[in-house]
Each structure stands twice: as C-alpha cells, then as structure tokens.
Design a protein around this motif. Sequence first.
Motif, PDB file in Angstrom:
ATOM      1  N   CYS A   1     -14.935 -11.133   5.727  1.00  0.00           N
ATOM      2  CA  CYS A   1     -15.433 -10.474   4.518  1.00  0.00           C
ATOM      3  C   CYS A   1     -14.594  -9.233   4.204  1.00  0.00           C
ATOM      4  N   TYR A   2     -14.046  -9.189   2.995  1.00  0.00           N
ATOM      5  CA  TYR A   2     -13.199  -8.066   2.596  1.00  0.00           C
ATOM      6  C   TYR A   2     -14.013  -6.798   2.375  1.00  0.00           C
TER       7      TYR A   2
ATOM      8  N   TYR B   1      -7.702 -11.020  -4.807  1.00  0.00           N
ATOM      9  CA  TYR B   1      -7.742 -10.156  -3.629  1.00  0.00           C
ATOM     10  C   TYR B   1      -6.360  -9.829  -3.074  1.00  0.00           C
TER      11      TYR B   1
ATOM     12  N   VAL C   1      -5.057  -6.259  -1.408  1.00  0.00           N
ATOM     13  CA  VAL C   1      -4.953  -6.154   0.052  1.00  0.00           C
ATOM     14  C   VAL C   1      -3.532  -5.791   0.487  1.00  0.00           C
TER      15      VAL C   1
ATOM     16  N   TYR D   1      -7.246  -7.681  10.017  1.00  0.00           N
ATOM     17  CA  TYR D   1      -7.769  -8.426   8.869  1.00  0.00           C
ATOM     18  C   TYR D   1      -6.627  -9.091   8.106  1.00  0.00           C
ATOM     19  N   TRP D   2      -5.529  -8.390   7.927  1.00  0.00           N
ATOM     20  CA  TRP D   2      -4.379  -8.941   7.208  1.00  0.00           C
ATOM     21  C   TRP D   2      -3.835 -10.185   7.896  1.00  0.00           C
TER      22      TRP D   2
ATOM     23  N   CYS E   1      -6.338 -13.164   7.353  1.00  0.00           N
ATOM     24  CA  CYS E   1      -6.676 -13.650   6.012  1.00  0.00           C
ATOM     25  C   CYS E   1      -5.513 -13.640   5.026  1.00  0.00           C
TER      26      CYS E   1
ATOM     27  N   MET F   1     -14.110 -14.394  -0.793  1.00  0.00           N
ATOM     28  CA  MET F   1     -13.470 -13.457   0.129  1.00  0.00           C
ATOM     29  C   MET F   1     -14.418 -12.365   0.588  1.00  0.00           C
ATOM     30  N   SER F   2     -15.641 -12.380   0.094  1.00  0.00           N
ATOM     31  CA  SER F   2     -16.640 -11.389   0.499  1.00  0.00           C
ATOM     32  C   SER F   2     -18.007 -12.050   0.487  1.00  0.00           C
TER      33      SER F   2
END
Length: 707
Positions: free
Chosen positions: A305-306, A436, A440, A473-474, A477, A643-644
Amino acid sequence: MVGIFDGDYQPLAIEAPPSSKRRGRKKSEVWEHFTVESVASGSTRARCKRCDQTFAYSSGTKIAGTSHLKRHIAMGSCPRIREEKKHQHQQLALTPGSGGGGGSSEPPAKRRYRSSGGGGGGGQVGFDQEHCCEELAKMIAMEEYPLHMVEHPAFTAFVQGLQPRFRVPSFSAMESEIIAIYRREKQSLREIVGGISGRVSLTVGLWTTAQTLGYVCLTGHFIDGDWKLRRWMLSFTMVSSPHSENALSEVIGFSLSDWSLTTKLFTITLDNYCSSHDIYSANLRDHLSSKNTLVLKGQLFVVRCYAHILSVIAQDLLASIHGVVYSVRESLKYVKATPEREQRFAEVHRRLGGASAAAELRLDVQSRWDTTYLMLAGALELRHVFAFLESSDADYNDAPSPEDWKKVEAVCGYIKLLYDSAMAITAAPEPTANLYFHEVWKIQLELARAAAGGGAGDDGGAAKEMHEKFDKYWKDCSLVMAIAVVMDPRFKMKLVEFSFTKIYDDDAERYIKVVNDGIHDLFLDYVAQPLPLTPAYTDQHSHYAAGARNSPEAGSVDDGTAGAGANGGAAAALSSGDGLLDFDMYISATAVGHQGKSELDQYLEEALVPRVEGFEILEWWKLNELKYPTLAKMARDVLAIPMSIVPMGSVFGAGGGSRLLDDYRSSLRPETVEALFCARDWLQHMPTRTEPPPPPLPSTAIVKTEF
C-alpha cells in the motif's frame, strides 16, 4: 388586509355595551375565542375564553385590530389550545392502528398523506409498510446508525409524528431486513461480476475488535466492459487471527470461490505492517498459486500500500523532532488562547514587516500527519514573530530555539515531498495504477540524494532511515508501477527510461531491461489466452472518435510529438452498424501482422499521445480497443491494480495496520456485521434503477440490475 375586513376602521362607540357592539362587528372568526371588556380610561381589551389572557383592543378612537388575536389562537400561543391539539394528535396516532373507521381522524390523514401524483380516490395510496421498513434499513446501513435505534423511545416518537400508521420494527426484524437487503444486492452484484471478461485485483483490509478477534475485508477492483473503474466489497469475514497468512489465504480462497473468481485473481494489495513482509507475501503466494495461474511467475502478485508507506515515513520524521513539534503546538495554543493575544501577535507581525494577511495559525489533528505538517510549515513562516513575542511577553516560555527551527525546516522539506505526492493522487477522481509511478520515482530520487549527503539542513541520518524504508517499497513495487505507466500512451517506456537514468546512473540499462522484459512476458501471457468476439467493438468507438476529432485539444502538442489523431481516425473509419464486425477485426489483425510486429511493439514504437489537460486514459483505451485487442485486455487488468488499500479521504491517517471495530458492531453477530458493511458499500457504488439506460452495450447489465 385582514384587519380591514375585521372592522378595524369602523367607528366604535365606547359608551355602548361591548356585547351589542360586538354583535354588529363580529365578522372575524377570532371572536369565537375572545370577548371584549371595558377597562379604565375608555379603553377595551380582548379576553381569551380559553386561557383568560387579555390583549389590547381599543384606546379612545384607535383600534388595535385582530391580527395579534389570531396569532394567539392559530400559532399555538394559547396554552389551553396547545394542550387540546396535543391530545387530539395522540388520539389520531391510536385510531389507525385499531382499524376502526373513526370519522374525526380520517380527514387529517387524507390531508396529510394524499398522493401528489394526481390520481383520484385513495388519499393513503403512498404509504407502504414494507417499503418504509426497507428504506429504514438502508438508511441504517448507509449512515452507519446503530440497529438498536429502532427501539429508542425518542426515535419511535419522531417516526410516529411523521407517519402514525408506520409500525416501527423491532431490532430483530430490522436485523433480518438488512440481511435480506445484503442477499438481494449480492445476487445482483454476482451477476455483474460473473460477466467480467478480465481479471480482478483485491485489497485486503484488516480489522480488530476489543475481544481480540479480527475481520478481513476483501474488496475487488476491476475495469468493466465499458471501461469504467469499479471497486466493490466482496466480503467482511471474522477470523481468529487475521494476521496469519494461512487464515488470510483461506478467507481469500473462499471468497473467490463464492464469487466464481477462482481463476481470475490478478494481484493482492496489502498494508505495510507485516514484520516480515517478504516471508508473509511468499507464503500467501504459495497458498493461492495452486488454484490461480499467477502472471509473471507471481512477480506482480503482492502489492504494498502506497498510502501506508507515506504515512509511516511522515510519522517517523515527525517523531524525530517530537520535542520541537510539542513546542510549536504549545506556542500556537498560547497565542490562540485569547483574542487579545491573537491581535497582539498580528500587530507584531505587521510591525516586523509582515503582510496584513498573515499566514493563519492552525493547530493540528495529531492523528493526521498532513495537519501537523501544515501547522509546522505555517509556524515556520512566523518564527521571527514567535522570537519577538518571547522577548516581550514574560508569560510566553515555549518558543522554539533557532536550532529547533532549522530542524523544522529540514523535516518540512522532506514531508512536502510526501504531502505533494499524496495530494496529486487524491486529486484524481479514479486513481488508476499509471498515476503512481511519476510520484514514486521522484521521491525515490530525492531521498537517495539526501541520503548521499545532498539534503540541505540535514546531517543525513534521518534521510538515510527514510531512504531505507522507501527503497524497500521501491524495490517491491517499482516493476508493477512501471508496467502500469507503460500502459499510459503519454509516457510508454520513455518515462521509465528517463527516470531510471536519473535514479540508477550507469546501471540504468539493466533495470530498464527488467521492465521491458517483464512487460513483453506479461503480454505473451495474454496472447496465449483466447480473444473472444464481443459486441463491445461496435458502438463504443465512433462516438469517442468524433469527440477526439472535434476536440480543440486533439491537435495540440506540448512535447513535439504527434497526437492521437491517427488512432482516433482509424477507429472512426470503422463501421459501427453495417454488419462488418468480423471484417474490421480482420483488417486490424492483418495490419499488425503485415508489419511483422506484435501489438505491444507497434504500440511502443508509435509516437506519444500529447499530454493535454483532461486526458482520460480509460477513454483512450476504450477508443483503441479494436486496434489493440490483446494489449487492451492487458491494460484493463493492469490499470485496475489498486496501489493503495486506504480510501482517498484517509490517505493522511496515522499509519497502516488494523483498524479497530467499535464496541457496538463488535457485539453484533458476524453475519450481521458483514451485511452492514457490504450493504453500505454496494448501495453507495452500485447503479440505481432510476438511472437512464445507456446505448445498448454489454455493460448495460449494470444499469438494468434490479435492487
């Protein structure tokens, strides 16, 4: 005007007995309730026959009129008349329930409940006990009211005042009604979901209760046949240990089977609060892969989840200067404690050269990190005012030091990246997955530079900690977000190449190849799937092609590339009603095959679509679905990846993890809790029967669904 007809301007002989003059002037109905009595100095007063109150009527030759007397009677000022009306209303409430033909209560009922439709006869046609119960159940579910409100005496009295014939249902009856609505809506939704041609992505929300039990909320996300992004709650199931991947996989498997989606699962989006996310994700992937064919060997299967990663980093930054945040908050409280202090603060600001409209001092809501950021940013602009206030006000002792303000400035610089990114996402009415990547990669680049020592006002320690979390996270995703942005015809692979060159420098080619190989492998998975003929190819193109040709933005270019006019013209040339659908598909297939290139390669090599304001990516794919039938299927699934898991209004919450179910809902039966949550979601997002039907397309089943 009433006073004229009541005799307000007729001569009055004061010497005559009041009764005889009253008979000659009794033109108003008010005299049924009043008598006129003489008082001293040749004046008269009107006395109410009910409550015995007196009111001025005449003085000499001047007459006060009857308007004030009418108000006393008609507007409920008379206490005796008010008591009589209350008693009559109570009798009216009891009469219809007995089924008798009480003549006195029938006329008011007809007057109050007469249908406005103009039909003759029955004045009570509009009342339906079952329909009212259903609407009450929907209201309780939609507004999250407690079910027990139907047993509250005040609510019962209120409803009886609106409609005396309505029998307020009991708690158990209302619970049954909500479960019945849940089942009806689920059946309607099952028919819609069963017709999905693509895949479904899930978001998993975890809820806990005070009894240490938990609930798993599963929500399905997909793009329907009319290229509309849909999200519907599929289940809200109680489990003993929601954080266990075994329990979670069982809930997901059962829900997919219940909705006939066992073979259509695409991705699962989780929060970021698993202590061992990699192991958790791998175990969940293994449990579900036996019944689902995972694309790209499961590389896209689990998404983080972003919104949660933004909240976690923002909260960590604020926690690193919690003492300074406390001082700023207390300083604002001190200034805002009295109007005099606020006025003195504004005067000092003007004296020090500030604008008349100074930055507004705002206190934060500590559970929302965006409000704390805005509080700090606003106070930072007024730091010189706080410094002056400290030197001139002996009672003010909470001013941050110059060193503290430097920390605030550095932290606000980092949080601004997160805040701007979250605002960009929440601004989109339908945030598809392609939005996103652009947000990001910019944060990844800035944090990497700050961690390497480029962060102004920071020694690199906080930046390194932030970068470590965001870099994780990067890495997890970036592939799924990169594939999603490639499906955006305004960027394709170009934005991936541009951003990776900045992030990875000399290693950029290696990472670009990973994305390029991944999207080609994913496309091959879709090529292997059958491509059914569908009437969706007929009517949906000409309208949008005409709109693209007539749009003033269609020919504008801001980056020197060709526009989408060629695509729009090709689609517009296709006949929509001449029975040559198969021929159109043949031309489309042979046009690609003649060049010896796949749909994906042709798409990537064509010029970028101009970045014009108001561009709608789903409308573009709807327009070009015939040109890229296989790639459009892939785009439909990729762009629907959530994405969330957090609703747009809760992006700035304190962090991820489980949400707490309140004590009242925790006390209800699990099936009732699920019915309440699901019915609320479905009633909000499903189309209603009153919507006008669109042109006949396969997706018209949505608007024709009976509730």
